[in-house]
Design an enzyme around this catalytic site. Structure first.
Site, PDB file in Angstrom:
ATOM      1  CB  VAL A 116      -9.420  35.070 -54.744  1.00  0.00           C
ATOM      2  CG1 VAL A 116      -8.814  34.169 -55.711  1.00  0.00           C
ATOM      3  CG2 VAL A 116      -9.778  36.548 -55.238  1.00  0.00           C
ATOM      4  CG  ASP A 161     -10.456  25.888 -55.720  1.00  0.00           C
ATOM      5  OD1 ASP A 161     -11.515  26.575 -55.705  1.00  0.00           O
ATOM      6  OD2 ASP A 161     -10.290  24.555 -56.475  1.00  0.00           O
ATOM      7  CB  THR A 205     -14.069  20.520 -59.438  1.00  0.00           C
ATOM      8  OG1 THR A 205     -15.515  21.087 -59.120  1.00  0.00           O
ATOM      9  CG2 THR A 205     -14.022  19.047 -59.703  1.00  0.00           C
ATOM     10  N   GLY A 206     -14.395  21.451 -56.634  1.00  0.00           N
ATOM     11  CA  GLY A 206     -15.166  21.148 -55.113  1.00  0.00           C
ATOM     12  C   GLY A 206     -14.975  22.496 -54.305  1.00  0.00           C
ATOM     13  CG  HIS A 207     -15.591  24.005 -49.827  1.00  0.00           C
ATOM     14  ND1 HIS A 207     -15.566  23.999 -48.395  1.00  0.00           N
ATOM     15  CD2 HIS A 207     -16.243  25.372 -49.923  1.00  0.00           C
ATOM     16  CE1 HIS A 207     -15.981  25.094 -47.925  1.00  0.00           C
ATOM     17  NE2 HIS A 207     -16.333  25.964 -48.747  1.00  0.00           N
ATOM     18  N   GLY A 208     -13.776  25.168 -52.701  1.00  0.00           N
ATOM     19  CA  GLY A 208     -12.604  26.086 -52.977  1.00  0.00           C
ATOM     20  C   GLY A 208     -11.688  26.453 -51.594  1.00  0.00           C
ATOM     21  CB  THR A 220     -15.570  24.002 -61.114  1.00  0.00           C
ATOM     22  OG1 THR A 220     -15.910  25.067 -60.168  1.00  0.00           O
ATOM     23  CG2 THR A 220     -13.974  24.350 -61.590  1.00  0.00           C
TER      24      THR A 220
END
Ligand SMILES: NC(=O)C[C@H](N)C(=O)O
Length: 462
Positions: A276, A278, A298-301, A247
């Site tokens: 959908v 984050d 950024t990362g695990h939404g 991302t």
């Protein structure tokens, strides 16, 4: 007293020269130094009114005719903010063969954003430009290069937020827009809504004549190959996608002290159709507020959404924490509360910035004070003077250089190469820092979303 008087006179003389030479910013800085002098020793200019607060251009010349403020021309009295832009190219595990391209991509993006700012552009323009370039770069999971859904489709999300009035625009689940970040900006600027999704977003994009491309052209061999791997029996797409998220995002402070953020993503690998994340949700994928600062995440939404990471970090800044402390606190909270890993770029309205992550790596770059900073591993920071090779200041020139049309070897071409490489023009390097990031150091450095080490693995040169 005499000494202060002399200092005042010297500053006034230099300021005048700078004004005459059109060096407004430097003149204004001197002007502010004089304001400080004035404040600490009122006898220098007794009776003169105190000008407006430091940290901003004074809106107009201050009244009266003989006191110091009147001697400052209207032209020079505008701002003192130093423009800053910081970008990320995704938190996670960056395979070593992709690390150099990730570094190059974030450096190109941050230079372009910085160029917008130094040319007088706004923070919104800078973050959109930086993110647009990374969307066009196939090495990131945004725009071209986006990861695929379980059904092999592209569904991209993007967000823009303007710290001046909290206006924001977002788009989710679009599959054939070349630059979702541009569409998000149009949603912010031209509609009364914050987020449009899928078919409705496409309809609006058509009204606005936003560039459309075939979904096929957004899919790279790399993303198709990873999608296929995850369809095989026994594959663990959750585990796999955790480690490889690219991302992109940016935050900026412009010369007027306004902040903005933008984030764009293809989401997570083999996600369900319609998921959908984050990124398009303000407060999670990013947030910008002139009263405190801006964050892009950024990362695990799903983890980011549960802790509303971007706004959470700004809350800590409101409580007096530095950008770095607040970012670490937010990431630690996400890790301990929902076992989520990720990364953030953060600025405050004074231009302090940080790039922090709890994952193994995060490609990031920052530009301020004519200096480029970048890194991938924990504690790693390379720096280089911007302008060493003016022909690469724009992305267009950078692209030309890659095609061999620019003979000059820019240090930027070497982004991601260890500082010891011959020919690199580094002002300073800090390869490894022993300070831990948020959470607990772990032995394993597997993938994003699992236990990770905070330190650069020596066996894995970038
Ligand atoms: N790479 C990422 O940062 C993924 C993004 N946060 C999402 O979950 O959609």
């Amino acid at each position: 007293m005499k000494q202060e008087r002399r200092q005042w006179d010297r500053s006034a003389g230099i300021q005048k020269k700078l004004e005459r030479a059109g060096e407004e910013e430097e003149a204004a800085i001197l002007c502010l130094q004089k304001i400080k002098l004035h404040r600490t020793n009122k006898t220098i200019n007794p009776g003169s009114p105190l000008p407006h607060t430091e940290g901003h251009w004074l809106k107009e010349g201050v009244g009266g005719s003989r006191s110091f403020p009147q001697r400052v021309s209207r032209r020079c009295v505008r701002k003192v903010m130093r423009p800053v832009v910081v970008v990320h190219g995704g938190a996670g595990h960056i395979p070593s063969e992709r690390a150099q391209n990730s570094s190059r991509g974030v450096c190109t993006a941050v230079r372009a954003g910085y160029q917008v700012l130094t040319a007088g552009g706004s923070s919104v323009e800078a973050v959109v430009e930086a993110v647009r370039l990374m969307e066009d770069d196939p090495h990131f999971n945004a725009g071209r290069g986006s990861v695929l859904t379980a059904g092999g489709q592209v569904e991209m999300d993007a967000l823009v937020m303007d710290g001046r009035d909290l206006s924001s625009g977002a788009v989710s689940a679009v599959s054939n827009i070349k630059n979702p970040v541009k569409l998000a900006r149009l949603i912010m600027d031209k509609t009364s809504h914050v987020c449009l999704t899928a078919g409705g977003a496409l309809q609006f994009a058509r009204q606005m004549a936003v560039e459309e491309v075939s979904t096929e052209s957004l899919i790279t061999d790399y993303s198709r190959e990873r999608w296929r791997k995850n369809l095989q029996p026994g594959a663990d797409p959750v585990q796999c996608q955790m480690g490889k998220m690219g991302t992109v995002g940016a935050v900026a402070v412009d010369a007027d002290g306004h902040v903005a953020c933008a984030t764009s993503t293809g989401g997570i690998l083999n996600k369900m159709e319609g998921r959908v994340g984050d990124t398009p949700c303000i407060g999670s994928g990013g947030y910008a507020d002139d009263s405190v600062g801006a964050v892009s995440t950024t990362g695990h939404g799903e983890a980011i959404m549960k802790v509303v990471l971007a706004r959470h970090i700004l809350f800590h800044m409101e409580q007096g924490r530095s950008v770095e402390e607040a970012s670490d606190l937010g990431l630690s909270h996400m890790r301990s509360r929902v076992s989520g890993l990720g990364g953030v770029v953060t600025v405050d309205t004074k231009g302090a910035w940080s790039a922090r992550f709890s994952s193994n790596q995060m490609a990031w770059a920052a530009a301020c004070d004519q200096t480029l900073h970048w890194g991938i591993y924990k504690g790693e920071e390379f720096t280089e003077k911007i302008g060493a090779c003016p022909e690469v200041l724009s992305a267009v020139a950078m692209a030309a250089a890659e095609k061999g049309q620019c003979q000059s070897k820019s240090p930027s071409d070497l982004c991601g190469i260890p500082a010891t490489s011959p020919g690199i023009n580094l002002l300073q390097t800090t390869a490894v820092e022993t300070k831990e990031g948020p959470g607990q150091p772990q032995d394993s450095h597997t993938d994003f979303g699992t236990a990770s080490t905070w330190f650069r693995p020596s066996s894995d040169p970038v």
